[in-house]
Write an enzyme that holds these catalytic residues in place. Structure first.
Site, PDB file in Angstrom:
ATOM      1  CG  PHE A 137      -1.757   1.284   1.438  1.00 15.40           C
ATOM      2  CD1 PHE A 137      -2.682   1.633   0.862  1.00 15.40           C
ATOM      3  CD2 PHE A 137      -0.973   2.097   2.187  1.00 15.40           C
ATOM      4  CE1 PHE A 137      -3.392   2.844   0.928  1.00 15.40           C
ATOM      5  CE2 PHE A 137      -1.677   3.706   2.352  1.00 15.40           C
ATOM      6  CZ  PHE A 137      -2.941   3.776   1.889  1.00 15.40           C
ATOM      7  CG  LEU A 164       1.519  -0.505   5.919  1.00 18.54           C
ATOM      8  CD1 LEU A 164       1.157   0.110   7.219  1.00 18.54           C
ATOM      9  CD2 LEU A 164       0.413  -0.405   4.979  1.00 18.54           C
ATOM     10  CD  GLU A 165       7.398   1.849   0.962  1.00 16.01           C
ATOM     11  OE1 GLU A 165       7.593   2.934   1.480  1.00 16.01           O
ATOM     12  OE2 GLU A 165       7.772   0.734   1.040  1.00 16.01           O
ATOM     13  CG  LEU A 166       2.417   4.798   5.583  1.00  9.27           C
ATOM     14  CD1 LEU A 166       1.987   4.445   6.994  1.00  9.27           C
ATOM     15  CD2 LEU A 166       1.010   4.368   4.802  1.00  9.27           C
TER      16      LEU A 166
END
Length: 478
Positions: free
Chosen positions: A198, A221-223
């Site tokens: 994501f 998770l790449e936020l």
């Protein structure tokens, strides 16, 4: 992507493709090097053959997306990354020997080898939709997996195009694209994938993680977050301004790794403003002519305007850098602006900006910078402008972030052989290059016992030789 006790309805389209991909994975659980390279070549051809159509679809989704930026920062980098993976994949697939402890000598063996995890779900953001779809797909296909890719609701033209053309290159039981809308996001991440990748906001990342937890699905998770930048007294203000403003103008600042706030020495602010304005106006005599990207939608445009207004209402000052023809507000064109006098109670210093505003804080000591950065959630990037090696090392050793750029902004995020990933609030896990391949692989450990078993010397009864040998070994290790 809110979660609740009632499971979201899974669209039949999702379920049907997921079932087919599960079956395809079980039929070929460990594709050969040649099969994986063939998948990567097909992905490369998909991008290359349809480059113009992909660029135009992104332009339609934005309303105005600089075509050069799409070609350079998305299409070209995806092509190059695929070719690099094809070249390096043979090395990635090699089993790795592991050393044994003394009790397993002399003829046992141990090694690891990578296997595909299975069916991977990918959730793609709108800001770099080609790159953010194809960069993880390179690692996914190199690792031998199947993939389902859900695009953003702001990337509908691109999603429909990819959905149409992708089956010409790879079968849908290997790769499938889907458009978003009508609450399909929560349903997508509820599927029992073998891995979910994501890219998006921390708030949505928490919801994705909660959905994945129901199936014990691993997540990458790449936020985002607020990525700081510090310019040291020894560094050229002109060069710093040119490089920082280049990043702020790229995609109109809508980049998760962009400089979100800037530390400057107190006596360098006015010089920075002059150099920043000069850079902006050298690049754009008329910002409305198509080389400068629009804000993605009206909601985002209004949010950025409200962020600036909130800062002004609390005592900040907006510095306009662009002096050409008036911005085309109807097309959501917003030139870069500097914000001075910011305080921590302002929205601009509390949330990721994701737009062309650049707040500036002044500082006196390096410790002041470190204390401020470390008191906040870990950023996705940290930028250091200095030629002083000792100062560079100080900032590297006393802060933590997803990635670091020294004397450059944003560029580290596009280098294939550097792992990309955040820490804490800015994400978990890595992709790009070999790290991406490992993310989507199960590194399977294998131990093979030899014809002579060292452990036979340690069988009960333990009195006698087993105890003497153990005492001797422990003495040698003490």
């Amino acid at each position: 992507m809110p979660t609740n006790s009632a499971a979201p309805h899974i669209p039949e389209e999702f379920q049907a493709v997921f079932t087919r991909q599960q079956a395809a994975y079980r039929q070929a659980m460990n594709p050969t090097l040649q099969e994986r390279q063939a998948s990567l070549r097909a992905l490369h051809r998909l991008v290359t053959d349809n480059a113009d159509a992909l660029v135009e679809a992104v332009n339609q989704d934005y309303g105005c997306r600089c075509r050069f930026e799409t070609r350079f920062a998305e299409v070209f980098l995806a092509q190059d990354a695929a070719l690099c993976a094809i070249k390096e994949l043979k090395q990635w697939l090699k089993p790795q020997k592991r050393h044994l402890d003394v009790t397993q000598y002399p003829l046992a063996k141990a090694w690891t080898f990578p296997q595909p995890v299975g069916v991977v779900g990918v959730v793609v953001p709108w800001n770099f939709p080609i790159a953010m779809a194809f960069q993880p797909l390179i690692g996914i296909l190199a690792a031998g997996n199947c993939a389902m890719v859900k695009m953003s609701e702001n990337s509908n033209h691109l999603a429909l195009l990819l959905k149409e053309i992708s089956p010409k290159y790879l079968p849908t039981d290997k790769l499938a694209f889907f458009e978003d809308g009508e609450g399909r996001g929560p349903a997508f991440t509820t599927l029992p994938f073998n891995h979910i990748f994501f890219t998006g906001s921390p708030a949505t990342g928490r919801a994705v993680m909660a959905n994945a937890a129901k199936n014990l699905t691993p997540v990458t998770l790449e936020l985002g977050g607020k990525s700081p930048c510090v310019v040291a007294p020894d560094y050229s203000i002109r060069t710093a301004a040119e490089r920082i403003l280049w990043a702020k103008m790229l995609n109109a600042g809508q980049i998760c790794t962009n400089v979100d706030y800037l530390f400057l020495p107190e006596d360098k602010v006015e010089e920075f403003i002059r150099e920043a304005a000069a850079r902006v106006n050298r690049c754009f005599s008329d910002i409305n002519q198509g080389d400068y990207t629009a804000i993605i939608d009206q909601r985002s445009y209004d949010r950025i305007q409200a962020t600036a207004a909130d800062a002004v209402s609390k005592g900040a000052r907006i510095v306009e850098l662009y002096t050409g023809p008036a911005e085309d507000r109807a097309r959501r064109i917003m030139a870069p602006r500097i914000v001075l006098g910011v305080t921590d109670d302002m929205d601009i210093m509390q949330r990721e900006i994701f737009g062309p505003l650049l707040p500036i804080r002044t500082y006196k000591t390096r410790q002041e910078v470190v204390d401020y950065v470390n008191a906040r959630p870990r950023p996705l990037a940290f930028y250091i402008y200095s030629h002083d090696a000792a100062l560079q090392t100080y900032y590297l050793n006393h802060t933590i972030s997803g990635g670091v750029g020294i004397n450059e902004s944003v560029v580290q995020a596009g280098i294939h052989n550097l792992p990309f990933g955040g820490s804490g609030n800015s994400g978990m896990g890595h992709y790009h290059g070999h790290e991406g391949f490992l993310t989507f692989s199960k590194l399977r450990p294998v131990f093979q016992q030899g014809p002579v078993r060292g452990l036979d010397f340690f069988l009960p009864p333990y009195a006698g030789w087993p105890t003497k040998l153990l005492n001797l070994m422990m003495k040698m290790k003490s």
